[in-house]
Design an enzyme around this catalytic site. Sequence first.
Site, PDB file in Angstrom:
ATOM      1  N   SER A 150      21.186   0.025  -3.966  1.00 15.93           N
ATOM      2  CA  SER A 150      20.072  -0.593  -4.654  1.00 15.93           C
ATOM      3  C   SER A 150      20.559  -1.813  -5.415  1.00 15.93           C
ATOM      4  O   SER A 150      21.718  -1.874  -5.844  1.00 15.93           O
ATOM      5  CB  SER A 150      19.459   0.411  -5.641  1.00 15.93           C
ATOM      6  OG  SER A 150      18.644  -0.241  -6.585  1.00 15.93           O
ATOM      7  N   CYS A 174       5.018  -1.934  -7.742  1.00 16.53           N
ATOM      8  CA  CYS A 174       5.478  -3.169  -7.092  1.00 16.53           C
ATOM      9  C   CYS A 174       4.375  -3.845  -6.277  1.00 16.53           C
ATOM     10  O   CYS A 174       4.293  -5.070  -6.209  1.00 16.53           O
ATOM     11  CB  CYS A 174       6.659  -2.868  -6.182  1.00 16.53           C
ATOM     12  SG  CYS A 174       7.779  -1.607  -6.784  1.00 16.53           S
ATOM     13  N   CYS A 209       7.504  -5.123  -3.213  1.00 19.43           N
ATOM     14  CA  CYS A 209       8.782  -4.415  -3.350  1.00 19.43           C
ATOM     15  C   CYS A 209       9.781  -4.868  -2.289  1.00 19.43           C
ATOM     16  O   CYS A 209       9.487  -5.709  -1.447  1.00 19.43           O
ATOM     17  CB  CYS A 209       8.556  -2.909  -3.289  1.00 19.43           C
ATOM     18  SG  CYS A 209       7.916  -2.352  -1.715  1.00 19.43           S
ATOM     19  N   ASP A 210      10.947  -4.234  -2.312  1.00 21.96           N
ATOM     20  CA  ASP A 210      12.146  -4.762  -1.667  1.00 21.96           C
ATOM     21  C   ASP A 210      11.979  -5.213  -0.218  1.00 21.96           C
ATOM     22  O   ASP A 210      12.273  -6.355   0.128  1.00 21.96           O
ATOM     23  CB  ASP A 210      13.251  -3.700  -1.707  1.00 21.96           C
ATOM     24  CG  ASP A 210      13.669  -3.356  -3.124  1.00 21.96           C
ATOM     25  OD1 ASP A 210      13.046  -3.876  -4.071  1.00 21.96           O
ATOM     26  OD2 ASP A 210      14.606  -2.563  -3.295  1.00 21.96           O
ATOM     27  N   LYS A 211      11.545  -4.319   0.674  1.00 24.35           N
ATOM     28  CA  LYS A 211      11.572  -4.636   2.100  1.00 24.35           C
ATOM     29  C   LYS A 211      10.366  -5.474   2.537  1.00 24.35           C
ATOM     30  O   LYS A 211      10.389  -6.081   3.605  1.00 24.35           O
ATOM     31  CB  LYS A 211      11.647  -3.353   2.940  1.00 24.35           C
ATOM     32  CG  LYS A 211      12.813  -2.456   2.548  1.00 24.35           C
ATOM     33  CD  LYS A 211      14.125  -3.199   2.471  1.00 24.35           C
ATOM     34  CE  LYS A 211      15.222  -2.356   1.853  1.00 24.35           C
ATOM     35  NZ  LYS A 211      15.042  -2.020   0.435  1.00 24.35           N
ATOM     36  N   ASP A 251      11.436   2.102  -2.659  1.00 23.37           N
ATOM     37  CA  ASP A 251      12.833   2.527  -2.774  1.00 23.37           C
ATOM     38  C   ASP A 251      13.027   3.395  -4.013  1.00 23.37           C
ATOM     39  O   ASP A 251      13.754   4.391  -3.981  1.00 23.37           O
ATOM     40  CB  ASP A 251      13.742   1.300  -2.873  1.00 23.37           C
ATOM     41  CG  ASP A 251      13.828   0.536  -1.566  1.00 23.37           C
ATOM     42  OD1 ASP A 251      12.973   0.763  -0.706  1.00 23.37           O
ATOM     43  OD2 ASP A 251      14.738  -0.289  -1.426  1.00 23.37           O
TER      44      ASP A 251
END
Length: 535
Positions: A451, A29, A102-104, A61
Amino acid sequence: MMRAVGYGDADFARPLIGVAHSWIEIMPCNFHLRDVAAWVKEGIREAGGTPVELNTIAVSDGIAMGTEGMKSSLVSREVIADSIELVARGHSFDGLVAISGCDKTIPGSVMALARLDIPGLMLYGGSIMPGRFQGRDVTIGDVFEAVGAHASGKMTDAELHELETAACPAAGACGGQFTANTMATAYEALGISPAGSSGVPATAPERREVARAAGRLVMDLLRKNIRPSSIITKAGLENAIAAVMATGGSTNAVLHLLATAREAGVALALDDFQRISARTPLLADMKPWGRFTAVDLQRAGGIRLVLRRLADAGLLHEGAATVTGRTIGEEARGAVETPAQEVVRTLAAPIAASGGLVILRGSLAPDGAVAKVSGHDAAAVFRGRARVFDREEDAFVEVERGGIRAGDVVVIRYEGPKGGPGMREMLQVTGAIVGAGLHTKVALITDGRFSGATHGTVVGHIAPEAQVGGPIAAVREGDQIVIDPARGRIDLEVSESELRERLAAWKAPDLRYPLGVLAKYARLVSSASEGAVTG
């Protein structure tokens, strides 16, 4: 001191522009973000600025999923925002490009922009290309579901290994409409990311020019004194929510947009998500519950095509500003739709009449919960018997050994923002349930979260959480639980007096971490219904 690291008089005469990114050598990511940063810096120099590169953290994650390490993920959002803010304030940057992967890292970057309110933008690093397995496109979500299929005897060791080696072929964030691509969609709809920039795959040749253009654009924002506070408005946030609903996006969008609004000083509440979801059709047929990946969406016409559909339906605040200098309506109207594409439905033939997320309340969640209804009948009522677990790992063991049966409601508690701490995602468990073929036959509810790769009958973010004495703490094995998305309800079928007696006898368990960052987070963090923020 700056001369010592290579700057000179010409650099000091120009504006200092921070280029923040979260490169790390553990996941696809973010692995390419140093290259993206170098290209952004080229654009800044071309436009007359002095770029200053800085790094922040990232937690994968996908790698941490199902382990104690997953508790670090949501906490990292706050650390990312804090670290970018501190470096930018400490060195008096004039502008900022925050590059995310990535996500955060995505909401963390935008939260920092909102706090600083200096001219800036967020640039998403792009999606991974899909892997190929047995003639079909696959993503990391398929691997988690394959674990359940393997455990139930539907997949061999060799097939699972082949899938695992093929699912992630190169750099880029997870390829479905999971949390990373959901938030990239949301922030492009919000206008804090340049229109058309988010959908370009991470490894596509045109990614370099997208990055250079972002570098040039931040200098234009600086010259015009356009700040995030003029972009992150109620109208912009409502556009972001509508885009999430239309694409069947991740439940994490609720947490992250609430947190973004909080940092920007904009009033936003759970009820806003329900109001917008109820009026927004589900249009994009996206994994994990649908057929297509983020790369397919880009080929079909990109995020702008989704926004054009919303504009045509009268569901987009077209006058909302964006970092490009054009309104979001102007950007949406510029979408080019690929003939005969199947990814984004027409308004006349939506996948569903309302959005992919529903806000629930009831005796189990007085302060609210978030249900993902993309890919299944949102009108269906699920009534089942509670199977209660105080840790995610215990629930996973029970799924793997075949102990979860049709009609069960898997309850995973003490995994909320304080109780976890860190509100772990449950993809290991939900993936195993899907892989075992149970996702239409059982439900899973939690004060933790999910998720973006999760699908099935799932309800997360239950508030108040168990750690603070929310009703989920009083659920007992065998209790009947009713989930009714059409009515926006989640209820425990025991009397009010019985529920009061159980809660009166309940005692809070000790926090799981007495020292360190997780202990600090548990002391400071707010409810999931408020975005799980620490400020």
